[in-house]
Write a protein that holds these residues in place. Structure first.
Motif, PDB file in Angstrom:
ATOM      1  N   ASP A  24     -59.518  -3.524   8.880  1.00  0.00           N
ATOM      2  CA  ASP A  24     -59.197  -4.819   9.483  1.00  0.00           C
ATOM      3  C   ASP A  24     -58.576  -5.778   8.465  1.00  0.00           C
ATOM      4  OD1 ASP A  24     -59.040  -6.980  11.159  1.00  0.00           O
ATOM      5  OD2 ASP A  24     -61.204  -7.212  11.445  1.00  0.00           O
ATOM      6  N   ASP A  25     -57.246  -5.796   8.412  1.00  0.00           N
ATOM      7  CA  ASP A  25     -56.503  -6.752   7.581  1.00  0.00           C
ATOM      8  C   ASP A  25     -56.922  -6.689   6.110  1.00  0.00           C
ATOM      9  OD1 ASP A  25     -54.553  -8.694   7.162  1.00  0.00           O
ATOM     10  OD2 ASP A  25     -55.985 -10.341   7.401  1.00  0.00           O
ATOM     11  N   VAL A  26     -56.794  -5.504   5.531  1.00  0.00           N
ATOM     12  CA  VAL A  26     -57.195  -5.270   4.139  1.00  0.00           C
ATOM     13  C   VAL A  26     -55.992  -5.418   3.208  1.00  0.00           C
ATOM     14  CG1 VAL A  26     -57.928  -3.474   2.518  1.00  0.00           C
ATOM     15  CG2 VAL A  26     -59.185  -3.816   4.657  1.00  0.00           C
ATOM     16  N   SER A  27     -56.181  -6.178   2.127  1.00  0.00           N
ATOM     17  CA  SER A  27     -55.139  -6.343   1.107  1.00  0.00           C
ATOM     18  C   SER A  27     -55.773  -6.256  -0.285  1.00  0.00           C
ATOM     19  CB  SER A  27     -54.439  -7.695   1.243  1.00  0.00           C
ATOM     20  OG  SER A  27     -53.766  -7.815   2.482  1.00  0.00           O
ATOM     21  N   PHE A  28     -55.156  -5.488  -1.171  1.00  0.00           N
ATOM     22  CA  PHE A  28     -55.565  -5.432  -2.572  1.00  0.00           C
ATOM     23  C   PHE A  28     -54.514  -4.656  -3.349  1.00  0.00           C
ATOM     24  CE2 PHE A  28     -57.353  -1.621  -0.695  1.00  0.00           C
ATOM     25  CZ  PHE A  28     -57.207  -0.637  -1.669  1.00  0.00           C
ATOM     26  N   ALA A  37     -63.722   2.343  -7.458  1.00  0.00           N
ATOM     27  CA  ALA A  37     -64.637   2.897  -6.467  1.00  0.00           C
ATOM     28  C   ALA A  37     -64.620   1.994  -5.237  1.00  0.00           C
ATOM     29  CB  ALA A  37     -66.055   2.996  -7.022  1.00  0.00           C
ATOM     30  N   ILE A  38     -64.523   2.600  -4.068  1.00  0.00           N
ATOM     31  CA  ILE A  38     -64.624   1.868  -2.807  1.00  0.00           C
ATOM     32  C   ILE A  38     -65.904   2.327  -2.131  1.00  0.00           C
ATOM     33  CG2 ILE A  38     -63.567   1.412  -0.563  1.00  0.00           C
ATOM     34  CD1 ILE A  38     -60.849   1.910  -1.818  1.00  0.00           C
ATOM     35  N   ILE A  39     -66.833   1.384  -1.932  1.00  0.00           N
ATOM     36  CA  ILE A  39     -68.137   1.742  -1.405  1.00  0.00           C
ATOM     37  C   ILE A  39     -68.390   1.041  -0.072  1.00  0.00           C
ATOM     38  CG2 ILE A  39     -69.058   2.121  -3.719  1.00  0.00           C
ATOM     39  CD1 ILE A  39     -70.584  -0.516  -3.471  1.00  0.00           C
ATOM     40  N   GLY A  40     -69.345   1.571   0.654  1.00  0.00           N
ATOM     41  CA  GLY A  40     -69.713   0.991   1.945  1.00  0.00           C
ATOM     42  C   GLY A  40     -70.601   1.952   2.703  1.00  0.00           C
ATOM     43  N   ALA A  41     -71.302   1.431   3.680  1.00  0.00           N
ATOM     44  CA  ALA A  41     -72.186   2.262   4.491  1.00  0.00           C
ATOM     45  C   ALA A  41     -71.371   3.204   5.364  1.00  0.00           C
ATOM     46  CB  ALA A  41     -73.073   1.365   5.351  1.00  0.00           C
ATOM     47  N   GLY A  45     -65.604   2.095   7.388  1.00  0.00           N
ATOM     48  CA  GLY A  45     -64.146   2.183   7.378  1.00  0.00           C
ATOM     49  C   GLY A  45     -63.554   2.683   6.086  1.00  0.00           C
ATOM     50  N   LYS A  46     -64.410   3.025   5.119  1.00  0.00           N
ATOM     51  CA  LYS A  46     -63.887   3.409   3.805  1.00  0.00           C
ATOM     52  C   LYS A  46     -63.099   4.716   3.828  1.00  0.00           C
ATOM     53  CE  LYS A  46     -68.287   5.331   2.093  1.00  0.00           C
ATOM     54  NZ  LYS A  46     -68.987   5.324   3.395  1.00  0.00           N
ATOM     55  N   GLY A 217     -64.803  -2.598   8.199  1.00  0.00           N
ATOM     56  CA  GLY A 217     -63.361  -2.511   8.030  1.00  0.00           C
ATOM     57  C   GLY A 217     -62.737  -3.573   7.154  1.00  0.00           C
ATOM     58  N   ARG A 218     -63.557  -4.476   6.587  1.00  0.00           N
ATOM     59  CA  ARG A 218     -63.030  -5.561   5.758  1.00  0.00           C
ATOM     60  C   ARG A 218     -63.586  -5.493   4.339  1.00  0.00           C
ATOM     61  NH1 ARG A 218     -60.812 -10.286   7.532  1.00  0.00           N
ATOM     62  NH2 ARG A 218     -60.193 -10.359   9.730  1.00  0.00           N
ATOM     63  N   ILE A 219     -62.819  -6.017   3.389  1.00  0.00           N
ATOM     64  CA  ILE A 219     -63.313  -6.139   2.018  1.00  0.00           C
ATOM     65  C   ILE A 219     -64.255  -7.340   1.954  1.00  0.00           C
ATOM     66  CG2 ILE A 219     -62.691  -6.669  -0.375  1.00  0.00           C
ATOM     67  CD1 ILE A 219     -60.086  -5.167   0.050  1.00  0.00           C
ATOM     68  N   VAL A 220     -65.494  -7.081   1.537  1.00  0.00           N
ATOM     69  CA  VAL A 220     -66.463  -8.174   1.421  1.00  0.00           C
ATOM     70  C   VAL A 220     -66.773  -8.501  -0.038  1.00  0.00           C
ATOM     71  CG1 VAL A 220     -67.499  -7.746   3.671  1.00  0.00           C
ATOM     72  CG2 VAL A 220     -68.403  -6.554   1.670  1.00  0.00           C
TER      73      VAL A 220
END
Length: 225
Positions: A24-28, A37-41, A45-46, A217-220
């Motif tokens: 959801d509208d990810v920018s980096f 590393a990209i982490i998440g439950a 969406g990772k 789905g978003r970077i937090v």
């Protein structure tokens, strides 16, 4: 130097009430030689994000630029060639061809591209991966850790712009996990290889230069170790 730029990337599945914003509208952006590393439950969406970064799935909207190339501006054939040459993908379940030896699996991307692998480079990668003496073994003759080493070697053979790894240690014991992560660190530091790892393992994330946390789905969170 920037090697990857992601601009307002979204991936939507379904329609109406069943619509799901997996990304959801990810920018980096990522610098060359960075270990991210990209982490998440589970369900954050990772993995969808990784597939979009690697050109495996097309986004609903947004851009992914790898080494300045807008990959979704390419047609399917050109994208497949670009992905084979510039993206090293490592999957949790290895995705090795069972009828090919370890060495043949490693050189497969170059074979598909009509290139002749440099024998010295192949031997160097086999040695770096700790596969000397196993290069003529089929996947079913190797342990899970050895198969993952083959998958990493295959990802490295073309000197890609980025290496993307999806939960690559999920099927391995702790010792094998530590060895696999160390191999990626060596590729990152010695070869200046850009590495992006999708993981739920915080111990792996701690070894990265930078950690992005994904939720719904978003970077937090985006922080450096």
């Amino acid at each position: 130097m920037e090697i990857l730029r992601v601009e307002h990337l979204s991936k939507i599945y379904g329609e109406g009430e069943k619509e799901v914003h997996a990304v959801d509208d990810v920018s980096f952006s990522v610098e060359k030689g960075e270990f991210l590393a990209i982490i998440g439950a589970s369900g954050s969406g990772k993995s969808t994000l990784l597939h979009l970064l690697g050109g495996v799935d097309r986004p609903t909207s947004g851009k992914v630029l790898i080494d300045g190339e807008d990959i979704y501006g390419l047609n399917d054939e050109s994208l497949a060639i670009f992905r084979r040459r510039q993206v090293g993908l490592i999957y949790q379940f290895y995705n090795l061809l069972p009828v090919l030896t370890a060495k043949e699996n490693i050189t497969l991307p170059m074979d598909l591209d009509g290139q002749t692998p440099d024998p010295e480079k192949v031997e160097r990668i086999i040695s770096q991966m700790g596969l000397t003496g196993r290069e003529d073994h089929l996947p079913n003759q190797m342990s899970g850790g050895q198969q993952q080493r083959v998958a990493i070697g295959r990802a490295l053979i073309n000197d890609p712009a980025i290496i993307l790894a999806d939960e690559l240690t999920g099927n391995l014991d702790q010792k094998s996990t530590e060895e696999i992560v160390e191999l990626l660190r060596v590729a990152n530091k010695q070869n200046k290889q850009t590495v992006i790892v999708i993981t739920h393992d915080l111990e792996i994330a701690k070894q990265a230069d930078r950690v992005i946390t994904i939720s719904d789905g978003r970077i937090v969170k985006d922080e450096r170790n």
